[in-house]
Design a protein around this motif. Structure first.
Motif, PDB file in Angstrom:
ATOM      1  N   PRO A  17     -18.246  27.204  29.676  1.00 23.40           N
ATOM      2  CA  PRO A  17     -19.011  27.337  31.056  1.00 23.40           C
ATOM      3  C   PRO A  17     -20.326  27.656  30.640  1.00 23.40           C
ATOM      4  O   PRO A  17     -21.675  27.324  31.156  1.00 23.40           O
ATOM      5  CB  PRO A  17     -18.992  29.074  31.970  1.00 23.40           C
ATOM      6  CG  PRO A  17     -17.086  29.041  31.390  1.00 23.40           C
ATOM      7  CD  PRO A  17     -17.165  28.539  29.759  1.00 23.40           C
ATOM      8  N   LEU A  18     -20.900  28.408  30.268  1.00 24.13           N
ATOM      9  CA  LEU A  18     -22.248  28.652  29.639  1.00 24.13           C
ATOM     10  C   LEU A  18     -23.138  27.513  28.656  1.00 24.13           C
ATOM     11  O   LEU A  18     -24.146  28.004  28.210  1.00 24.13           O
ATOM     12  CB  LEU A  18     -22.742  30.251  28.611  1.00 24.13           C
ATOM     13  CG  LEU A  18     -22.833  31.402  29.205  1.00 24.13           C
ATOM     14  CD1 LEU A  18     -23.030  32.493  28.479  1.00 24.13           C
ATOM     15  CD2 LEU A  18     -23.284  31.364  30.955  1.00 24.13           C
ATOM     16  N   ARG A  19     -22.812  26.343  28.260  1.00 26.34           N
ATOM     17  CA  ARG A  19     -22.781  25.844  27.280  1.00 26.34           C
ATOM     18  C   ARG A  19     -24.472  24.910  28.589  1.00 26.34           C
ATOM     19  O   ARG A  19     -25.373  24.768  27.435  1.00 26.34           O
ATOM     20  CB  ARG A  19     -22.354  24.708  26.985  1.00 26.34           C
ATOM     21  CG  ARG A  19     -22.682  23.744  26.370  1.00 26.34           C
ATOM     22  CD  ARG A  19     -21.232  23.138  25.062  1.00 26.34           C
ATOM     23  NE  ARG A  19     -20.522  24.144  24.519  1.00 26.34           N
ATOM     24  CZ  ARG A  19     -18.984  24.238  24.798  1.00 26.34           C
ATOM     25  NH1 ARG A  19     -18.121  22.857  25.096  1.00 26.34           N
ATOM     26  NH2 ARG A  19     -18.361  24.920  24.236  1.00 26.34           N
ATOM     27  N   PRO A  20     -23.931  24.723  29.430  1.00 26.13           N
ATOM     28  CA  PRO A  20     -25.097  23.945  30.296  1.00 26.13           C
ATOM     29  C   PRO A  20     -26.218  24.557  29.949  1.00 26.13           C
ATOM     30  O   PRO A  20     -27.498  24.315  29.787  1.00 26.13           O
ATOM     31  CB  PRO A  20     -24.315  23.527  31.651  1.00 26.13           C
ATOM     32  CG  PRO A  20     -23.124  23.748  31.139  1.00 26.13           C
ATOM     33  CD  PRO A  20     -22.835  24.695  30.346  1.00 26.13           C
ATOM     34  N   ALA A  21     -25.995  25.880  30.226  1.00 30.93           N
ATOM     35  CA  ALA A  21     -27.422  26.905  30.801  1.00 30.93           C
ATOM     36  C   ALA A  21     -28.161  27.144  29.006  1.00 30.93           C
ATOM     37  O   ALA A  21     -29.374  27.120  28.671  1.00 30.93           O
ATOM     38  CB  ALA A  21     -27.090  28.430  31.124  1.00 30.93           C
ATOM     39  N   LEU A  22     -26.957  27.153  28.001  1.00 32.11           N
ATOM     40  CA  LEU A  22     -27.582  27.207  26.674  1.00 32.11           C
ATOM     41  C   LEU A  22     -28.497  25.608  25.965  1.00 32.11           C
ATOM     42  O   LEU A  22     -29.348  25.932  25.722  1.00 32.11           O
ATOM     43  CB  LEU A  22     -26.676  27.339  25.369  1.00 32.11           C
ATOM     44  CG  LEU A  22     -25.580  28.887  25.599  1.00 32.11           C
ATOM     45  CD1 LEU A  22     -24.295  28.963  24.715  1.00 32.11           C
ATOM     46  CD2 LEU A  22     -26.814  29.874  25.012  1.00 32.11           C
ATOM     47  N   GLY A  23     -27.990  24.590  26.705  1.00 29.45           N
ATOM     48  CA  GLY A  23     -28.497  23.314  26.555  1.00 29.45           C
ATOM     49  C   GLY A  23     -30.084  23.331  27.394  1.00 29.45           C
ATOM     50  O   GLY A  23     -30.558  22.394  26.382  1.00 29.45           O
ATOM     51  N   ALA A  24     -29.908  23.972  28.117  1.00 31.80           N
ATOM     52  CA  ALA A  24     -30.979  23.606  28.767  1.00 31.80           C
ATOM     53  C   ALA A  24     -32.007  24.254  28.990  1.00 31.80           C
ATOM     54  O   ALA A  24     -33.672  23.827  28.047  1.00 31.80           O
ATOM     55  CB  ALA A  24     -31.074  24.354  30.393  1.00 31.80           C
ATOM     56  N   LEU A  25     -31.994  25.898  27.806  1.00 35.31           N
ATOM     57  CA  LEU A  25     -32.920  26.839  27.537  1.00 35.31           C
ATOM     58  C   LEU A  25     -33.593  26.077  25.734  1.00 35.31           C
ATOM     59  O   LEU A  25     -34.098  25.463  25.346  1.00 35.31           O
ATOM     60  CB  LEU A  25     -32.248  27.380  27.063  1.00 35.31           C
ATOM     61  CG  LEU A  25     -32.226  29.205  27.977  1.00 35.31           C
ATOM     62  CD1 LEU A  25     -31.449  30.437  27.698  1.00 35.31           C
ATOM     63  CD2 LEU A  25     -33.821  29.103  28.364  1.00 35.31           C
ATOM     64  N   ALA A  26     -32.385  25.281  25.062  1.00 28.80           N
ATOM     65  CA  ALA A  26     -32.801  25.140  24.108  1.00 28.80           C
ATOM     66  C   ALA A  26     -33.984  23.489  24.214  1.00 28.80           C
ATOM     67  O   ALA A  26     -34.528  23.416  23.479  1.00 28.80           O
ATOM     68  CB  ALA A  26     -31.876  24.202  23.108  1.00 28.80           C
ATOM     69  N   ASN A  27     -32.940  22.537  24.587  1.00 32.92           N
ATOM     70  CA  ASN A  27     -33.746  21.517  25.468  1.00 32.92           C
ATOM     71  C   ASN A  27     -35.497  21.928  25.910  1.00 32.92           C
ATOM     72  O   ASN A  27     -36.459  21.259  25.583  1.00 32.92           O
ATOM     73  CB  ASN A  27     -33.602  20.262  26.414  1.00 32.92           C
ATOM     74  CG  ASN A  27     -32.378  20.010  25.966  1.00 32.92           C
ATOM     75  OD1 ASN A  27     -32.239  19.996  24.743  1.00 32.92           O
ATOM     76  ND2 ASN A  27     -31.580  19.480  26.771  1.00 32.92           N
ATOM     77  N   THR A  28     -35.339  22.530  26.451  1.00 28.75           N
ATOM     78  CA  THR A  28     -37.273  23.555  27.200  1.00 28.75           C
ATOM     79  C   THR A  28     -37.221  23.925  26.305  1.00 28.75           C
ATOM     80  O   THR A  28     -38.768  23.761  25.954  1.00 28.75           O
ATOM     81  CB  THR A  28     -36.948  24.639  27.966  1.00 28.75           C
ATOM     82  OG1 THR A  28     -36.156  23.841  29.424  1.00 28.75           O
ATOM     83  CG2 THR A  28     -37.815  24.191  29.078  1.00 28.75           C
TER      84      THR A  28
END
Ligand SMILES: *[C@@H]1O[C@H](CO)[C@@H](O)[C@H](O)[C@H]1NC(C)=O
Ligand SMILES: *[C@@H]1O[C@H](CO)[C@@H](O)[C@H](O)[C@H]1NC(C)=O
Ligand SMILES: *[C@@H]1O[C@H](CO)[C@@H](O)[C@H](O)[C@H]1NC(C)=O
Ligand SMILES: *[C@@H]1O[C@H](CO)[C@@H](O)[C@H](O)[C@H]1NC(C)=O
Length: 423
Positions: free
Chosen positions: A106-117
């Motif tokens: 469940p946290l993968r999208p949030a982690l990905g968004a942080l890394a991308n930003t």
């Protein structure tokens, strides 16, 4: 009934122990302002149900945190409605090196968004001419970025960006915060500039501290040379779009999921003097510019607070995640079975007698020797079963009477009928 609550209380008190602020300052005296009540934030740039930094000093009398603690077990939001709060409530640190395994998907999208930003900002500050411009000139970019980060996943309730215009300053010069108001008819995004409210962002414990920022800005000396999660990239430019390309090749540092830090403990938000009935988790990561010697230089942090209320806690699980292996089943005589689908709540498990033990309080209903429902599910927290050993030589049983033991001792007792039933 009384004894089974004892472990509950012991666990709870050990959870709370670390929260007592050792350096609670008795010198702080508080003038009551009766007109607004101690719980309503009157100052500060907060909007309606945005991030509400409490007005200082926070409370006249100490808050009662018990409703927040029992919410961790009950998951019952109505119990929270009756209690007032002056600031957010964080559980004491779990000292767990990892998050529960159930969180990773469940946290993968949030982690990905942080890394991308973070990588977008890394490129801006390491490989573009924008690094020369001032915060004011770029302000609209930052506004857009913080708002957009909120949309990366519905679990994200709030996003923050801090920026160090002056790397020598202990506090960031720019702090932006975007939050949702999910209850509004048309979903609302509230954007706030908290640049002058840094202190108010971090009221005393049990509110969450500033480690989401501090651990990046002031890393442990061992990591000071270069953050471990950064990887070097050589950037090559072959651009026809720019009239005067400044450089053809340059170095840059990028991050990935492994550069995201999560808080030691979840917290309950406090908005307008009331707890928000969802446990939240803070995730943050840093972005970097370049020093004159082309090594990474900390420039700021981006953070998201995610709603973890619907993510299951498994106290039966092995491993080093939050609350793992924290059940009360006797490990010798019982096995622990987690009840899925309960979300971020403690006490969601049952204990079942292991093979070789039986629960004398379970009344056999099934005379065929098939498995009974109660023996599948066991006895659920906060009750615990009583598990007594089978008659010597029986590998499983329903009561303490002798069982038929097959010659050679193969699968002894597994299909045997209790001797008592025959007579
Ligand atoms: C606040 O209320 C208490 C009792 O209701 C009263 O004694 C006190 O004077 C009030 N303080 C202020 C600052 O109004
Ligand atoms: C993330 O970066 C670290 C440090 O460079 C690296 O060791 C790791 O393999 C990377 N992880 C992924 C999933 O790419
Ligand atoms: C677990 O059960 C065994 C056998 O009944 C007992 O000896 C032991 O003390 C129990 N352990 C705990 C922690 O209660
Ligand atoms: C156990 O009980 C539940 C409902 O109480 C039922 O749905 C299930 O089929 C039962 N299982 C067995 C093995 O009897």
């Amino acid at each position: 009934m009384a004894p089974v609550w004892l472990p509950f209380l012991l666990l709870l008190s050990s959870l709370l122990k670390a929260q007592e602020t050792p350096d609670s300052s008795p010198g702080v005296t508080v003038e009551a302002d009766n007109s607004t009540g101690p719980y309503v934030s009157t100052s500060g740039p907060s909007g309606p149900s945005g991030f509400v930094p409490p007005s200082d000093p926070p409370t006249v009398q100490e808050d009662d945190w018990t409703p927040a603690e029992s919410f961790l077990y009950s998951g019952d939001a109505s119990a929270l409605e009756v209690s007032r709060c002056s600031r957010a409530f964080s559980l004491s640190g779990q000292n767990a090196p990892s998050l529960p395994p159930s969180f990773s998907g469940p946290l993968r999208p949030a982690l990905g968004a942080l890394a991308n930003t973070a990588n977008f900002l890394n490129m801006i500050f390491q490989a573009s001419d924008l690094r020369e411009s001032t915060v004011q000139e770029d302000m609209e970019w930052y506004h857009a970025m913080v708002r957009a980060l909120l949309e990366a996943d519905m679990l994200i309730r709030r996003s923050l960006l801090t920026f160090d215009a002056d790397p020598t300053s202990p506090e960031p010069q720019l702090v932006l915060c975007a939050s949702r108001n999910p209850n509004a008819k048309v979903q609302t995004i509230i954007l706030q500039d908290l640049s002058r409210a840094w202190e108010k962002l971090h009221p005393p414990a049990p509110a969450p501290d500033d480690s989401w920022f501090r651990n990046f800005k002031f890393p442990e000396p061992s990591q000071q040379s270069q953050p471990m999660s950064l990887s070097k990239r050589v950037l090559l430019n072959d651009l026809s779009t720019l009239d005067t390309p400044k450089w053809r090749q340059g170095d840059s540092y990028v991050t990935n999921h492994s550069g995201v830090r999560w808080a030691d403990a979840p917290f309950l938000d406090c908005e307008d003097g009331l707890f928000v009935s969802d446990w939240m988790l803070t995730l943050s990561t840093a972005f970097y510019g370049l020093k004159p010697d082309l090594t990474p230089e900390f420039r700021g942090v981006i953070r998201v607070d995610v709603n973890i209320q619907d993510l299951d806690l498994d106290q039966c699980s092995e491993g080093d995640g939050w609350f793992s292996d924290s059940h009360q089943c006797n490990r010798t005589t019982m096995e622990c079975i987690a009840t899925p689908g309960q979300g971020f709540r403690l006490g969601q498990y049952c204990c079942r007698c292991r093979d070789g033990y039986y629960d004398p309080e379970t009344i056999p209903q099934d005379s065929d020797g098939g498995s009974m429902n109660s023996s599948i599910e066991g006895v659920c927290y906060p009750d615990l079963p009583v598990c007594l050993p089978c008659w010597p030589g029986c590998s499983s049983c329903r009561d303490g009477t002798p069982c038929w033991v097959q010659q050679g001792g193969v699968a002894a007792g597994r299909r045997a009928h209790p001797a008592g039933a025959a007579s």
